[in-house]
Design a protein around this motif. Structure first.
Motif, PDB file in Angstrom:
ATOM      1  N   GLY A 188       2.378  53.286  38.090  1.00  0.00           N
ATOM      2  CA  GLY A 188       2.262  54.435  37.930  1.00  0.00           C
ATOM      3  C   GLY A 188       2.705  55.650  38.988  1.00  0.00           C
ATOM      4  N   ARG A 189       2.686  54.618  40.054  1.00  0.00           N
ATOM      5  CA  ARG A 189       2.554  56.092  41.503  1.00  0.00           C
ATOM      6  C   ARG A 189       3.686  56.348  41.492  1.00  0.00           C
ATOM      7  N   ALA A 190       5.428  55.026  41.095  1.00  0.00           N
ATOM      8  CA  ALA A 190       6.254  55.823  41.626  1.00  0.00           C
ATOM      9  C   ALA A 190       7.191  56.668  40.688  1.00  0.00           C
ATOM     10  N   ILE A 191       6.567  56.434  39.330  1.00  0.00           N
ATOM     11  CA  ILE A 191       6.244  57.646  37.924  1.00  0.00           C
ATOM     12  C   ILE A 191       5.753  58.619  38.115  1.00  0.00           C
TER      13      ILE A 191
ATOM     14  N   LYS B   7       6.696  64.483  40.350  1.00  0.00           N
ATOM     15  CA  LYS B   7       6.165  65.505  41.817  1.00  0.00           C
ATOM     16  C   LYS B   7       8.153  66.471  42.174  1.00  0.00           C
ATOM     17  N   ALA B   8       7.875  65.286  42.677  1.00  0.00           N
ATOM     18  CA  ALA B   8       9.573  65.982  44.019  1.00  0.00           C
ATOM     19  C   ALA B   8      10.819  66.801  42.733  1.00  0.00           C
ATOM     20  N   SER B   9      10.776  66.555  40.904  1.00  0.00           N
ATOM     21  CA  SER B   9      11.551  66.718  40.626  1.00  0.00           C
ATOM     22  C   SER B   9      10.474  67.940  40.043  1.00  0.00           C
ATOM     23  N   SER B  10       9.365  68.654  40.183  1.00  0.00           N
ATOM     24  CA  SER B  10       9.515  70.044  39.925  1.00  0.00           C
ATOM     25  C   SER B  10       9.245  70.675  41.033  1.00  0.00           C
ATOM     26  N   GLU B  11       9.209  70.463  42.389  1.00  0.00           N
ATOM     27  CA  GLU B  11       9.086  71.021  43.361  1.00  0.00           C
ATOM     28  C   GLU B  11      10.110  71.740  43.853  1.00  0.00           C
TER      29      GLU B  11
END
Length: 61
Positions: free
Chosen positions: A33-36, A41-45
């Motif tokens: 869950g944390r990885a997803i 988060k990284a893809s939306s930055e």
């Protein structure tokens, strides 16, 4: 659901429990869950990096 029946899903869950064990399963789930969450988060930055120098009043140089 992805062409899998209830029998296939139960078989996959049984194999996962055999591999990781019942005690490790919550840790594996929370890690996944944390990885997803981090991936989303990284893809939306934004892709841009701020390279402007910050003005620091405490510089002695």
């Amino acid at each position: 659901m992805f062409g899998l029946g209830i029998t296939e899903i139960l078989l996959i869950l049984g194999i996962i429990i055999l591999i990781f064990g019942a005690k490790k399963l919550p840790e594996v789930g929370s890690g996944l869950g944390r990885a997803i969450q981090n991936f989303k988060k990284a893809s939306s930055e934004s892709e841009e990096i701020d390279v402007t120098p910050s003005k620091d009043k405490n510089k002695d140089a």
